[in-house]
Enzyme design. Structure first.
Site, PDB file in Angstrom:
ATOM      1  N   VAL A  15       0.629  -1.175   0.033  1.00  0.00           N
ATOM      2  CA  VAL A  15       0.047  -0.102   0.019  1.00  0.00           C
ATOM      3  C   VAL A  15       0.889   1.180   0.200  1.00  0.00           C
ATOM      4  O   VAL A  15       0.661   2.264  -0.610  1.00  0.00           O
ATOM      5  CB  VAL A  15      -0.924  -0.192   1.206  1.00  0.00           C
ATOM      6  CG1 VAL A  15      -1.812   1.230   1.103  1.00  0.00           C
ATOM      7  CG2 VAL A  15      -2.056  -1.203   1.122  1.00  0.00           C
ATOM      8  N   GLU A 192      -3.766 -12.524   5.659  1.00  0.00           N
ATOM      9  CA  GLU A 192      -3.146 -11.504   6.393  1.00  0.00           C
ATOM     10  C   GLU A 192      -1.943 -12.119   7.110  1.00  0.00           C
ATOM     11  O   GLU A 192      -1.780 -13.423   7.336  1.00  0.00           O
ATOM     12  CB  GLU A 192      -4.044 -11.075   7.606  1.00  0.00           C
ATOM     13  CG  GLU A 192      -5.420 -10.336   7.345  1.00  0.00           C
ATOM     14  CD  GLU A 192      -5.016  -8.679   6.948  1.00  0.00           C
ATOM     15  OE1 GLU A 192      -4.170  -8.393   7.724  1.00  0.00           O
ATOM     16  OE2 GLU A 192      -5.819  -8.262   6.140  1.00  0.00           O
ATOM     17  N   LYS A 207     -13.594  -3.755  10.549  1.00  0.00           N
ATOM     18  CA  LYS A 207     -14.138  -2.976   9.562  1.00  0.00           C
ATOM     19  C   LYS A 207     -15.634  -2.481  10.071  1.00  0.00           C
ATOM     20  O   LYS A 207     -16.125  -1.499   9.867  1.00  0.00           O
ATOM     21  CB  LYS A 207     -14.252  -3.652   8.227  1.00  0.00           C
ATOM     22  CG  LYS A 207     -12.818  -3.752   7.647  1.00  0.00           C
ATOM     23  CD  LYS A 207     -12.629  -4.672   6.513  1.00  0.00           C
ATOM     24  CE  LYS A 207     -11.196  -4.668   6.126  1.00  0.00           C
ATOM     25  NZ  LYS A 207     -11.134  -6.109   5.176  1.00  0.00           N
ATOM     26  N   GLY A 304      -5.571  -4.909  -1.695  1.00  0.00           N
ATOM     27  CA  GLY A 304      -4.785  -4.718  -2.719  1.00  0.00           C
ATOM     28  C   GLY A 304      -4.022  -3.290  -2.801  1.00  0.00           C
ATOM     29  O   GLY A 304      -4.653  -2.426  -2.375  1.00  0.00           O
TER      30      GLY A 304
HETATM   31  N1  HSE Z   1      -7.295  -9.417   4.450  1.00  0.00           N
HETATM   32  C1  HSE Z   1      -8.149  -8.162   4.158  1.00  0.00           C
HETATM   33  C2  HSE Z   1      -9.181  -8.785   3.099  1.00  0.00           C
HETATM   34  C3  HSE Z   1      -7.198  -7.281   3.324  1.00  0.00           C
HETATM   35  O1  HSE Z   1      -9.097 -10.117   2.879  1.00  0.00           O
HETATM   36  O2  HSE Z   1     -10.288  -8.175   2.925  1.00  0.00           O
HETATM   37  C4  HSE Z   1      -8.012  -5.977   3.148  1.00  0.00           C
HETATM   38  O3  HSE Z   1      -8.361  -5.464   4.358  1.00  0.00           O
END
Ligand code: HSE
Length: 430
Positions: A15, A192, A207, A304
């Site tokens: 990123v 992750e 989130k 991504g």
């Molecule tokens: N591990 C997260 C996903 C990355 O798969 O959505 C993006 O936040």
């Protein structure tokens, strides 16, 4: 044109590199849109001697992210290190305390410390922006906080983790087992660093906690998100879901009513004809319901380099334009502490998968367990006997309660004919 905005970037993973690329490649376009030039002054990462595929020689190299905000010619810090605490949180607090604005993609940090950071930003008269923390390339924070600001919102739900959506998609489309698709996402580098964040629903819960605050003006409350991941989903569940007209998705769902906040992340069975059921692979999708808009639907890449860096740069542009409103779209002191709603308050239908010995009387024992817990059956399916003398029995229930289904499954699990812990999946009418 006014004076340039000088940026320091902490963290040079995908990123961070993406942010550098966009700011260089779209320099003129961005300057026009922002009304001023945006220039990178300093960068910071653990390891200096790595070829990251971008030329970093024009920027000051700083080893310690917590000192970036101390530099006189840095106006804002972009934190892309990650992790709820540690250096990322220290750097974030130092940035705000030094009266410099902060842009971050750090979902864990905002989910855990959002209210505190919002307070700090406001006290110091600077901006805190985190669009990239939720659903990557979908501008959902701005959509909710600005575009839908006229509405009283009732619920937000969606696919917030691309990796698990990819896994569920390919378990269905290619008939892969959980272990096979897990190996594939490991090889593709989708997981992750701590795979539990994806597989156990924690990433989606981070989130969701952020979205709750943006949508309802409540203090971020990650600890009260009910979380279940996808580890127990088997190919047989995917097949039965299809047969029943459903598709399995890992959804985050938040609802707010009369001061009560329900936040849940878990696999659900939903009507396979719903738009959100058709969101496949690594895509994310969100649904936001409000009193004047009815329903809105957003879809895009949730992870991504490109999509996430795009969201980071949009936040930087926002700050360059002079937008420094409160982090959660209302004064930090007005964020409310909501009453958490327990998962046990859920009412609805359930899918139940039982793996049992194929012998006389099993179905009668199962239905007796359901009857004792007052759970009423809508459908029951049993596939032909497997070679090992076991079968899968799948049940969907009429509306019942979370406590009743737990009671029923505990009773059924005690039967000697049950050879694997029963699995239940909530059926959601969305
Ligand atoms: N591990 C997260 C996903 C990355 O798969 O959505 C993006 O936040």
């Amino acid at each position: 044109m006014s004076e340039s905005l000088k940026v320091a970037v902490a963290g040079l993973g995908n990123v961070g590199v993406g942010v550098v690329k966009i700011l260089e490649e779209h320099k003129e376009l961005i300057a026009e849109r922002a009304g001023r030039e945006i220039v990178i002054k300093a960068v910071c990462a653990r390891n200096h001697n790595v070829d990251r595929g971008v030329d970093l020689s024009g920027y000051i190299w700083v080893a310690d992210a917590t000192t970036l905000a101390d530099m006189d010619d840095v106006d804002i810090v972009v934190e892309l290190i990650g992790g709820e605490d540690g250096i990322a949180f220290e750097a974030a607090k130092n940035t705000l305390n030094k009266k410099k604005s902060l842009v971050t993609a750090n979902k864990a940090m905002v989910a855990h410390h959002g209210a505190e950071l919002a307070d700090l930003a406001q006290d110091n008269g600077v901006a805190l922006r985190y669009e990239a923390a939720v659903a990557g390339g979908i501008p959902i924070i701005k959509a909710i906080g600005e575009g839908l600001a006229a509405n009283k919102l009732s619920q937000v739900y969606g696919i917030m983790n691309g990796t698990t959506n990819y896994m569920l998609t390919h378990m269905e489309s290619r008939g892969l087992s959980y272990d096979e698709i897990l190996e594939e996402v490991e090889e593709l580098g989708y997981l992750e660093a701590d795979p539990a964040l994806d597989l156990d629903g924690i990433d989606a819960a981070h989130k969701l906690a952020i979205l709750s605050s943006v949508a309802f003006g409540t203090k971020t409350d990650f600890d009260n998100v009910y979380i279940e991941g996808i580890r127990k989903i088997q190919g047989v569940d995917i097949e039965y879901a299809k047969e029943l007209g459903y598709r399995i998705k890992l959804l985050g769902m938040t609802k707010f009513e009369d001061g009560n906040l329900s936040q849940r992340v878990h696999p659900v069975m939903i009507d396979r004809n719903l738009p959100i059921a058709g969101v496949m692979d690594g895509f994310n999708a969100l649904v936001v319901d409000g009193d004047y808009i009815d329903r809105t639907f957003y879809q895009g890449r949730g992870a991504g380099e490109g999509p996430t860096a795009s969201a980071v740069v949009a936040d930087i542009i926002d700050i360059a334009r002079g937008h420094s409103g409160p982090a959660f779209f209302k004064p930090a002191a007005k964020l409310v502490s909501a009453n958490p709603v327990s998962i046990n308050a859920r009412k609805g239908a359930y899918y139940v998968r039982l793996h049992v010995k194929d012998e006389a009387g099993v179905i009668a024992d199962i239905t007796a367990g359901l009857k004792s817990a007052s759970v009423s059956v809508e459908t029951m399916l049993q596939k032909g006997s497997e070679q090992d003398g076991t079968v899968y029995v799948v049940i969907t229930t009429h509306e019942t309660t979370e406590t009743a289904i737990k009671d029923a499954l505990n009773r059924i699990n005690e039967l000697s004919s049950v050879i694997e812990n029963p699995l239940s999946i909530r059926i959601e009418n969305l």
